[in-house]
Write an enzyme that holds these catalytic residues in place. Sequence first.
Site: not given
Lengths: 488, 399
Positions: B298, B306, B353
Site C-alpha cells: 500500500y 487500495h 492490482k
Amino acid sequence: MDDSLEQPTALLAKSPPSDQVEEEDDQSSDEEDGGLDWTKLPGIARPVIPKRGEKDFEPKPGGGSGLQLHVLDRARAAMFDALRATRTISSKAVSYAIWYPNIGRSHVTLAKGIHFSSMGHSAPRPVLEENGKEKIQKRLELLPEETIYLVERGSLFCWKETDVDLSAPGMDGVAGVPMTVQQVHTEMIGIEDLTLEKYQVYTYLKRLGYAVTRTNPPSSYYPTPPPWPTATQPKKRLTIFQRILSIFPLWTSRLRRLLAGGFDWWRPLRISRWLHHDKNYGSLFRSLRFMSAGHNVPLHHPNPEKRLEKQKSSPYQIFYNLYKPSTPFKRSAPPLPDFQIVVINARTTPMPTLQELTDLFDELPTLPPPLPRQRRHIPPQTSTTVAANTRAADPGAIVNTVAPPPVTPARTLNPLPSPPVPRQSLIRRIFPWAFAPLPPQTTGQVRRPHPFMALKAGRKLIVIAVVDAGSISFFRFGQGDFTEWPMA
Amino acid sequence: MSMITPSTRSRGPNKGGARRNENNRIYANPLPIIFNEPPPSRIRSVLNTLGLSLTEVVSPHCEGIFDPITRSVWVTSSKHTMLLWRRGFFGKGDLSRSEPSWLARQINNRRVGGKQMTSEEVTAKRRAERRQFKLDRAAAIAAVAAEAEAIFETEGRVIKPALSGPAIPSAATWRPAPAPVPETPATPTLEEEEEPVELEPIEDIEHLQLTLQEAFFLAWSLDCLTVLDPHTNDAMTLKQIWHAFQIAHLPPTLPPAPSPPLQFDNPFLINYVVYHHYRSLGWVVKGGIKFCVDYLLYKRGPVFTHAEFAMVVCPIYEDSEDQETSSLDLQNSSPFAWSWLSTINRVNSQVQKTLILVYVTIPARSRLSLDILNTPACLQHYSVREVTIRRFIPARMRD
C-alpha cells in the site's frame, strides 16, 4: 481464431434500432465468449468472421422454451449456411511460390498484393542460364511460417519442387506438384525451428496486422534490425537530475556511517542526536535501506559450467521481433523492433526461472519510464479544475469505491477532447536526442513519469507467448525497479 | 474513533474529503518513531543553520508476547495496539479484518440504530445489498423473457429478451428498498433504550497480532517493541528473539533434544528480507492471502488507498543442491505452472492490482559458514529483485 477476441463488445450491444433498447451492463465481461449471431451473416457471400453477440439467459428447463428453440435453430441454420459456402480466391490477387524442402524455403515466382512489403526476404541463389552457365541471382523467398500463413489465408498457391519434366506438352503453367493446405502444414512445421506453437503465435499476430520477423536470422542474408544501443546512452535529462538528488542523501548517510565506525548488525538504526537532516521520516527510511536489491546485484553460481549449459538448452530464447502495424517497416532494413517475443508450450515448459529471466533481460534494451497520459493544458483562471484534477490524481480520492479505469478522470474532467498525442516509436523513445524535439504539448507543466506506471512497466520488457493447445496467452515480464522509485 | 466510518456514503464531488483530512491527521506518522519539534526559538534557528537540531526523537516502547505456536507476537495493551496500528499499520486484530475493531462493533451492536459502522459492518451491508440487487435483476430478466415468450406463443413474433434496459435494474439504477419502519408503540422502545445503561461494560478481549516479520522489524530496526518470553514473561534480548523467530519456522523437536540447526532457507529470513526491503522503501506491507499472494503493498496505508501491488515471494536457491538436501519444502521455490500464474494474475487484475514476482536469493551453503546465521548480518547475503507481470494484449497494443 477470432480477430475481435480481445475487443470489448461495448459497441456491439447498441446494434439494430429495431431491437429493444439494450444498454451495456457493466457486469457483462468483455472477455467472455458469447454465442455468434450467425443469422446476421449474409448467407451465400464469402464467409466473414462474425462479431460476438451477447450472452443469453439460461435455457428453460426441458431443453428450452419455444422461443429459445426457435432462435437457436435459426442461428444454427445460419451457421451451416455460412460454413457451406465455398472459399474462393480471385486469380488477380493470388501469388505463386515453389517449395524447396531441401533448403526449407519457398521461392515466390509471382508476388501480388501488399503482403510482401513485410514478408519474405531476398536470397541469392545459383540459377542455370540457357547457355549452361551458373549465375547468382537474387530472388524472393518465404520462410515456412510465412508460406503456411499465406496459403492458409488463400493468398498463395504453392507448388512443390518436382523431378517431373515440366517442359512436356500440356504442362504449361505448372511449376511443380500442387500442395494442399494440409500438406503445407505437415511438410513445413518442424522446418527451421518452427513449431506448431510458434506458427500459431505468428499467424495470430499477423492477422492483427503486426509485422513479425525472426530474431535470430535463419540464414546470413536474412535482414536483421540494427543492434540495441548500449545501455548508457538512453538516459533522460529529467531522470538524471532525479537520480542525483536521490543518490546524494544515500551517499552522505554512508559517509557518516563510515565515520561512526562499521555497521552494527544488532543496531541497524542510528539517529544522530544533533544532526538536523536525520530528523525526518525520509532519512529514517533511507537509513533502513540496507538490503541488497535490484537486478544489478550479481547472481552467485556455485557451478558456472552447469549454468552455461542450462542457458544454452533453455526454451526461453527470443524467437520473434514484433512491429506494430503503425511502425514504418522496411523489409530489407527492418528497424528496431517494438517488442520481442518468446514462444513456449505451456504443457511442457514451466515458468521461467530467475536465471532464465535474467538472461533474457540481459539481451534487451533499457526503456525509459513511461510518461503519463497527455492532459489538456488547464487555463489559469479555472482554479477549481486544477483542484479537481489534483484530487483525481490522488489515489486517495477513490478509496472504498470501485476504482475507475485510469483514463476516466482525465476524460471526464476535461470536456474538450485532448490533442492527439504523437505516437512515439521505440527508437524514438530510446534516442530522444536523435530526433527533432516534439512540439511542447503543455505550457508550463513538465510531464513526469508517474511512479506507479514506471514500477508497473519496469526497466526492460519481454513478452512471453504461452501456448496451451492452441490458446495463446501473452504475458509481459518486466524487470522491476522498486529501489529506484521509493515511496518515502 | 478512527475505526468507525460514517455509514452515509455520499457520492458528491467532496466525497470523503472530511474523512480524508481526518485520516491524514490520525495517520500522520508512517512509523512509530516520532520527531518532537521544540518550540521555535533563536537557539533553534541558529542550530538549524549549522545543520544541528534539538528535535527530540521519541521512540515508543510497546510490549508484546511471543506466541511460537501461532508464529506471532500478541500485543494486548489497547494503547500499544492503537499506536502500532495508527503509526505504520502494523499487525491485525485477531477478531477483525485488519484494524482491531471488535470492541467498537460490540458497542455499536448495543446501541440500537447506531449511526456509525465499522468497516466490517459497511462491507457486510454492501454485500447484502449486492446480493439483493442480483436477485432483483434476475427476477426482472426472467419477467422480460416470459413476456417475450408469451408474444412468441400468441403472435409468433420473435423478440429477443433484453438483458438490460429500463425494466431491468442495473448497478447504477438499483436502490435498496427502504427498511421497514418498526411499528412498535413508543413506550416499549423507551424501555429498550434505557436497558443498555444497565449492562456491564464490555471487556476488550481482542489483541493485535504481529507477524514475526513485523515484530522483528519493530524490535530490531526501529527499537519500538519489547518482546516477552511466553514462559517467563521476561523481556527477550534481540539475540533471543532472532533465534526464537527462526526456530519457530523449523520442524519442532522434542524437548530434551537440542533445538535444530539454523538454515539459510528459513522462511522467516526470506520473508523478513522482503518485508524489510519494501518497508524501507516506504511501502506499507500487509499480508495478501486474500488474493493468492504473499504480500500487498500500500502507498501510505490501507485507509488511504487500495493496495497497488500484489507480491508473490519466490525463493531461489543459489545452489540447487541446497534445495534437494533441505529439510524444508519452501513454497514457490520451484517455478510454478502457467495455469497458476494465470489464476493469480486474473484474480489480481480483477481487483486492479499489478502482480509482482519477488525473487529472493538464498545464499549457497558452500560459500558461507552456518555461524553467520547467529546474527542478522547474514541478511546482507540475500538479495531481492522484482519481475512485474502484466498481460500483453496484442489487439490493444497496435498503436
